[in-house]
Scaffold this motif. Structure first.
Motif, PDB file in Angstrom:
ATOM      1  N   ASN A 126       0.673  -1.136  -0.056  1.00  0.00           N
ATOM      2  CA  ASN A 126       0.037  -0.004  -0.135  1.00  0.00           C
ATOM      3  C   ASN A 126       0.788   1.291  -0.045  1.00  0.00           C
ATOM      4  O   ASN A 126       0.406   2.340   0.502  1.00  0.00           O
ATOM      5  CB  ASN A 126      -1.079  -0.032   1.285  1.00  0.00           C
ATOM      6  N   ALA A 127       2.236   1.033  -0.469  1.00  0.00           N
ATOM      7  CA  ALA A 127       2.881   2.336  -0.504  1.00  0.00           C
ATOM      8  C   ALA A 127       2.634   3.267  -1.543  1.00  0.00           C
ATOM      9  O   ALA A 127       2.017   2.982  -2.513  1.00  0.00           O
ATOM     10  CB  ALA A 127       4.397   2.000  -0.818  1.00  0.00           C
ATOM     11  N   GLN A 133       5.140   5.721  -2.454  1.00  0.00           N
ATOM     12  CA  GLN A 133       6.298   6.230  -2.850  1.00  0.00           C
ATOM     13  C   GLN A 133       7.268   4.843  -2.875  1.00  0.00           C
ATOM     14  O   GLN A 133       7.285   3.998  -1.843  1.00  0.00           O
ATOM     15  CB  GLN A 133       6.958   7.376  -2.137  1.00  0.00           C
ATOM     16  N   VAL A 134       8.283   4.642  -3.754  1.00  0.00           N
ATOM     17  CA  VAL A 134       9.056   3.547  -3.473  1.00  0.00           C
ATOM     18  C   VAL A 134      10.660   4.101  -3.781  1.00  0.00           C
ATOM     19  O   VAL A 134      10.660   5.134  -4.597  1.00  0.00           O
ATOM     20  CB  VAL A 134       8.955   2.360  -4.510  1.00  0.00           C
ATOM     21  N   ARG A 135      11.601   3.599  -3.158  1.00  0.00           N
ATOM     22  CA  ARG A 135      12.962   4.164  -3.606  1.00  0.00           C
ATOM     23  C   ARG A 135      13.551   2.755  -4.582  1.00  0.00           C
ATOM     24  O   ARG A 135      13.329   1.551  -4.236  1.00  0.00           O
ATOM     25  CB  ARG A 135      13.743   4.071  -2.402  1.00  0.00           C
ATOM     26  N   LEU A 136      14.124   3.243  -5.480  1.00  0.00           N
ATOM     27  CA  LEU A 136      14.797   2.039  -6.432  1.00  0.00           C
ATOM     28  C   LEU A 136      16.177   2.190  -6.486  1.00  0.00           C
ATOM     29  O   LEU A 136      16.805   3.113  -6.248  1.00  0.00           O
ATOM     30  CB  LEU A 136      14.235   2.538  -7.856  1.00  0.00           C
ATOM     31  N   ARG A 137      16.856   0.761  -6.476  1.00  0.00           N
ATOM     32  CA  ARG A 137      18.350   0.827  -6.507  1.00  0.00           C
ATOM     33  C   ARG A 137      18.495  -0.219  -7.704  1.00  0.00           C
ATOM     34  O   ARG A 137      17.835  -0.906  -7.872  1.00  0.00           O
ATOM     35  CB  ARG A 137      18.774   0.314  -5.593  1.00  0.00           C
ATOM     36  N   THR A 138      19.853   0.073  -8.152  1.00  0.00           N
ATOM     37  CA  THR A 138      20.372  -0.933  -9.555  1.00  0.00           C
ATOM     38  C   THR A 138      20.784  -2.314  -8.680  1.00  0.00           C
ATOM     39  O   THR A 138      20.721  -2.068  -7.474  1.00  0.00           O
ATOM     40  CB  THR A 138      21.330  -0.189 -10.191  1.00  0.00           C
ATOM     41  N   LEU A 139      20.832  -3.148  -9.597  1.00  0.00           N
ATOM     42  CA  LEU A 139      21.489  -4.171  -8.924  1.00  0.00           C
ATOM     43  C   LEU A 139      22.763  -4.334  -8.214  1.00  0.00           C
ATOM     44  O   LEU A 139      23.132  -4.882  -7.149  1.00  0.00           O
ATOM     45  CB  LEU A 139      21.307  -5.370  -9.933  1.00  0.00           C
ATOM     46  N   ASP A 140      23.741  -3.155  -8.763  1.00  0.00           N
ATOM     47  CA  ASP A 140      24.938  -2.960  -8.095  1.00  0.00           C
ATOM     48  C   ASP A 140      24.868  -2.136  -6.958  1.00  0.00           C
ATOM     49  O   ASP A 140      25.873  -1.432  -6.242  1.00  0.00           O
ATOM     50  CB  ASP A 140      26.086  -2.566  -9.166  1.00  0.00           C
ATOM     51  N   GLY A 141      23.691  -1.454  -6.390  1.00  0.00           N
ATOM     52  CA  GLY A 141      23.304  -0.843  -5.259  1.00  0.00           C
ATOM     53  C   GLY A 141      23.412   0.549  -5.615  1.00  0.00           C
ATOM     54  O   GLY A 141      23.231   1.438  -4.625  1.00  0.00           O
ATOM     55  N   ARG A 142      23.423   1.233  -6.704  1.00  0.00           N
ATOM     56  CA  ARG A 142      23.240   2.578  -6.822  1.00  0.00           C
ATOM     57  C   ARG A 142      21.730   3.055  -6.626  1.00  0.00           C
ATOM     58  O   ARG A 142      21.122   2.252  -7.044  1.00  0.00           O
ATOM     59  CB  ARG A 142      23.586   3.065  -8.299  1.00  0.00           C
ATOM     60  N   ASP A 143      21.563   4.143  -6.098  1.00  0.00           N
ATOM     61  CA  ASP A 143      20.454   4.798  -5.759  1.00  0.00           C
ATOM     62  C   ASP A 143      20.031   5.480  -6.891  1.00  0.00           C
ATOM     63  O   ASP A 143      20.487   6.643  -7.428  1.00  0.00           O
ATOM     64  CB  ASP A 143      20.488   5.565  -4.444  1.00  0.00           C
ATOM     65  N   LEU A 144      18.851   4.951  -7.533  1.00  0.00           N
ATOM     66  CA  LEU A 144      18.009   5.850  -8.591  1.00  0.00           C
ATOM     67  C   LEU A 144      16.994   6.933  -8.103  1.00  0.00           C
ATOM     68  O   LEU A 144      16.884   8.015  -8.862  1.00  0.00           O
ATOM     69  CB  LEU A 144      17.157   4.923  -9.467  1.00  0.00           C
ATOM     70  N   GLY A 145      16.652   6.814  -6.878  1.00  0.00           N
ATOM     71  CA  GLY A 145      15.848   7.811  -6.165  1.00  0.00           C
ATOM     72  C   GLY A 145      14.665   7.496  -5.706  1.00  0.00           C
ATOM     73  O   GLY A 145      14.344   6.155  -5.711  1.00  0.00           O
ATOM     74  N   GLU A 146      13.747   8.157  -5.030  1.00  0.00           N
ATOM     75  CA  GLU A 146      12.459   7.784  -4.682  1.00  0.00           C
ATOM     76  C   GLU A 146      11.309   8.593  -5.677  1.00  0.00           C
ATOM     77  O   GLU A 146      11.674   9.676  -6.229  1.00  0.00           O
ATOM     78  CB  GLU A 146      12.310   8.541  -3.368  1.00  0.00           C
ATOM     79  N   PHE A 147      10.571   7.821  -5.889  1.00  0.00           N
ATOM     80  CA  PHE A 147       9.506   8.000  -6.756  1.00  0.00           C
ATOM     81  C   PHE A 147       8.085   7.605  -6.461  1.00  0.00           C
ATOM     82  O   PHE A 147       7.729   6.885  -5.795  1.00  0.00           O
ATOM     83  CB  PHE A 147       9.829   7.223  -8.166  1.00  0.00           C
ATOM     84  N   SER A 148       7.210   8.403  -6.815  1.00  0.00           N
ATOM     85  CA  SER A 148       5.698   8.142  -6.843  1.00  0.00           C
ATOM     86  C   SER A 148       5.329   6.933  -7.645  1.00  0.00           C
ATOM     87  O   SER A 148       5.591   6.774  -8.739  1.00  0.00           O
ATOM     88  CB  SER A 148       4.808   9.407  -6.943  1.00  0.00           C
ATOM     89  N   LEU A 149       4.426   6.198  -6.849  1.00  0.00           N
ATOM     90  CA  LEU A 149       3.931   5.197  -7.691  1.00  0.00           C
ATOM     91  C   LEU A 149       2.601   5.614  -8.160  1.00  0.00           C
ATOM     92  O   LEU A 149       1.854   6.432  -7.859  1.00  0.00           O
ATOM     93  CB  LEU A 149       3.462   4.167  -6.534  1.00  0.00           C
ATOM     94  N   MET A 150       2.414   5.230  -9.672  1.00  0.00           N
ATOM     95  CA  MET A 150       1.357   5.659 -10.470  1.00  0.00           C
ATOM     96  C   MET A 150       0.277   4.563 -10.301  1.00  0.00           C
ATOM     97  O   MET A 150      -0.803   5.047  -9.962  1.00  0.00           O
ATOM     98  CB  MET A 150       1.777   5.604 -11.898  1.00  0.00           C
ATOM     99  N   TYR A 151       0.617   3.294 -10.271  1.00  0.00           N
ATOM    100  CA  TYR A 151      -0.259   2.257  -9.963  1.00  0.00           C
ATOM    101  C   TYR A 151       0.339   0.895  -9.803  1.00  0.00           C
ATOM    102  O   TYR A 151       1.298   0.555 -10.535  1.00  0.00           O
ATOM    103  CB  TYR A 151      -1.558   1.995 -10.912  1.00  0.00           C
ATOM    104  N   ALA A 152      -0.175   0.004  -8.906  1.00  0.00           N
ATOM    105  CA  ALA A 152      -0.107  -1.325  -8.706  1.00  0.00           C
ATOM    106  C   ALA A 152      -1.169  -2.332  -9.193  1.00  0.00           C
ATOM    107  O   ALA A 152      -2.251  -1.996  -8.679  1.00  0.00           O
ATOM    108  CB  ALA A 152       0.053  -1.426  -7.150  1.00  0.00           C
ATOM    109  N   GLU A 153      -0.600  -3.188  -9.985  1.00  0.00           N
ATOM    110  CA  GLU A 153      -1.729  -4.226 -10.961  1.00  0.00           C
ATOM    111  C   GLU A 153      -1.443  -5.523 -10.166  1.00  0.00           C
ATOM    112  O   GLU A 153      -0.079  -6.011 -10.545  1.00  0.00           O
ATOM    113  CB  GLU A 153      -1.553  -3.888 -12.164  1.00  0.00           C
ATOM    114  N   PRO A 154      -2.296  -6.057  -9.513  1.00  0.00           N
ATOM    115  CA  PRO A 154      -1.860  -7.452  -9.155  1.00  0.00           C
ATOM    116  C   PRO A 154      -1.942  -8.439 -10.335  1.00  0.00           C
ATOM    117  O   PRO A 154      -3.091  -8.338 -11.161  1.00  0.00           O
ATOM    118  CB  PRO A 154      -3.062  -7.922  -8.221  1.00  0.00           C
TER     119      PRO A 154
END
Length: 60
Positions: A25-26, A28-49
Motif C-alpha cells: 500500500n505504499a 512512494q518507492v525507492r529504487l536501486r540498481t543491482l549494483d546498489g546505486r540509488d536511482l531515487g524515490e519515486f511516486s507510484l502511479m499504480y499497482a496491478e496484481p
C-alpha cells in the motif's frame, strides 16, 4: 527527457517493476540498481496484481 520546473532541471523517468505478491500500500518507492546505486524515490502511479503469476506490477 530533460524538463524544467521553477528553474530546476529534472529527468522524466518511467519504470515497471515486478514484485512477489504481498500486501502493498505504499505511495512512494525507492529504487536501486543491482549494483546498489540509488536511482531515487519515486511516486507510484499504480499497482496491478498479476494473480496468474503471483506478482504485482508497479508502474512508477
Amino acid at each position: 527527457m530533460l524538463g524544467r520546473i521553477n528553474g530546476e532541471h529534472f529527468i522524466i523517468a518511467h519504470y515497471v517493476v515486478l514484485i512477489e505478491a504481498q500486501p502493498f500500500n505504499a505511495e512512494q518507492v525507492r529504487l536501486r540498481t543491482l549494483d546498489g546505486r540509488d536511482l531515487g524515490e519515486f511516486s507510484l502511479m499504480y499497482a496491478e496484481p498479476l494473480d496468474a503469476v503471483c506478482q504485482i506490477r508497479l508502474t512508477i
